[in-house]
Design a protein around this motif. Sequence first.
Motif, short mmCIF file in Angstrom:
data_model
loop_
_atom_site.label_atom_id
_atom_site.label_comp_id
_atom_site.label_asym_id
_atom_site.label_seq_id
_atom_site.Cartn_x
_atom_site.Cartn_y
_atom_site.Cartn_z
N ARG A 138 0.81 -1.21 0.00
CA ARG A 138 0.00 0.00 0.00
C ARG A 138 0.85 1.27 0.00
NH1 ARG A 138 -5.32 -0.05 1.64
NH2 ARG A 138 -5.21 2.14 1.07
N GLN A 183 1.25 0.94 -8.02
CA GLN A 183 0.53 -0.34 -7.96
C GLN A 183 -0.02 -0.73 -9.34
OE1 GLN A 183 -2.38 0.56 -5.00
NE2 GLN A 183 -0.95 0.42 -3.29
N PHE A 214 0.68 -3.98 -11.52
CA PHE A 214 -0.48 -4.78 -11.95
C PHE A 214 -0.40 -5.07 -13.44
CE2 PHE A 214 -4.72 -4.99 -13.80
CZ PHE A 214 -5.35 -5.94 -13.00
N LEU A 273 -1.61 -11.36 -7.00
CA LEU A 273 -2.82 -11.23 -6.19
C LEU A 273 -2.64 -10.16 -5.13
CD1 LEU A 273 -5.65 -12.16 -5.38
CD2 LEU A 273 -4.57 -13.94 -3.96
N CYS A 274 -1.47 -10.11 -4.52
CA CYS A 274 -1.17 -9.09 -3.51
C CYS A 274 -1.26 -7.68 -4.11
CB CYS A 274 0.22 -9.34 -2.93
SG CYS A 274 0.74 -8.17 -1.66
N THR A 300 -2.97 -6.83 -6.81
CA THR A 300 -4.37 -6.58 -7.15
C THR A 300 -5.16 -6.13 -5.93
OG1 THR A 300 -4.28 -8.23 -8.92
CG2 THR A 300 -6.46 -7.60 -8.13
N GLN A 301 -4.94 -6.78 -4.80
CA GLN A 301 -5.67 -6.43 -3.58
C GLN A 301 -5.30 -5.03 -3.10
OE1 GLN A 301 -4.48 -9.78 -1.17
NE2 GLN A 301 -6.30 -10.97 -1.70
N ALA A 302 -4.01 -4.69 -3.20
CA ALA A 302 -3.57 -3.36 -2.80
C ALA A 302 -4.16 -2.29 -3.72
CB ALA A 302 -2.04 -3.28 -2.82
N ASP A 344 -6.96 -2.54 -5.45
CA ASP A 344 -8.39 -2.45 -5.14
C ASP A 344 -8.63 -1.57 -3.91
OD1 ASP A 344 -9.06 -4.05 -7.25
OD2 ASP A 344 -9.23 -5.89 -6.07
N ALA A 345 -7.81 -1.76 -2.89
CA ALA A 345 -7.98 -1.01 -1.65
C ALA A 345 -7.69 0.48 -1.85
CB ALA A 345 -7.07 -1.57 -0.56
N SER A 346 -6.64 0.78 -2.61
CA SER A 346 -6.30 2.19 -2.88
C SER A 346 -7.40 2.86 -3.69
CB SER A 346 -4.96 2.28 -3.62
OG SER A 346 -3.91 1.80 -2.83
N ARG A 364 -9.10 1.37 -13.41
CA ARG A 364 -8.81 0.02 -13.92
C ARG A 364 -9.08 -0.03 -15.42
NH1 ARG A 364 -8.52 -3.56 -9.43
NH2 ARG A 364 -8.05 -5.24 -10.88
#
Length: 283
Positions: free
Chosen positions: A2, A9, A13, A50-51, A53-55, A57-59, A106
């Motif tokens: 993050r 990120q 990605f 995946l890590c 992608t999750q970061a 998404d959260a941002s 995205r």
Amino acid sequence: MRTLGLGAQWELFERFAFVQENVEPELLLLDVRGRPELAALWAALVARALCVTQALDASGADVAEQLRTGALSPAHFRARWEGLGFTEATGRASTAADDWLEGLLRISRITTGQDRPPFGQVNMASRAQRISDFLTVTSPGLRDTVYDLGCGNGKFAITVAASSAARVKGVELGQTYVEAARRNGARFALPNLEFIHADVRDVDLSDGTAFYLYFPFWGEVAHAVARTLGAVARARDITVYAQGPRLDYGEHFLEQVTQGALCLAPQRVDFADVMVLRSAGFV
């Protein structure tokens, strides 16, 4: 992860996505059979992707929440992405501002593999510097309606709607693009944003005050749209921001200049492929 920021990120990605999209599963299995240690390496890559992608998404969710609640005003949203700069990164056809916006939305720079209508173009997301220039040239406010003609998957329309108080309408014939744009826009709950699934020639554009076109079509469609905008320009004060080649595209807008509906603003050195046209009767 993050701490990297949304733009960084997104860059990661895209890199992971490029690798995963260009690996043939059957060939990968053959490689693993020959070298079993590759299985662990591939598993690590997938886990890392995946890590990221999750970061990401959260941002993106953080920014979306700020827009939905009003904690991030249009002026501050614009300042955030413009402040990252438009200098192209070494070895990448991208800028920090583009990475941030495309990571938030995205949206990939180029979308391929979808059917194109006659006289339509491959969807290419507008560059952040062009969006910034449009906002500077037109200064859209509460009383304005901005049309993005051939809006693709919505980068320009969403960015302008989040960066101003103007009503923004994206028009797109490709159903897949419209669906993607609507999904993206829904995340931010922007009340001034609308996407219209239609042939641009069938849309009433008479309420528009500013029109943006990133070479979305050519030939007969470009000719018809230029005539329509010429008619609107005779009735009200509008600005047309058209980016693309002169041949079989820009020439149709210049025809409206010859006919007295529009006038061409002086060309700017940094935007040689852009024509800014305004209603001749209101200048």
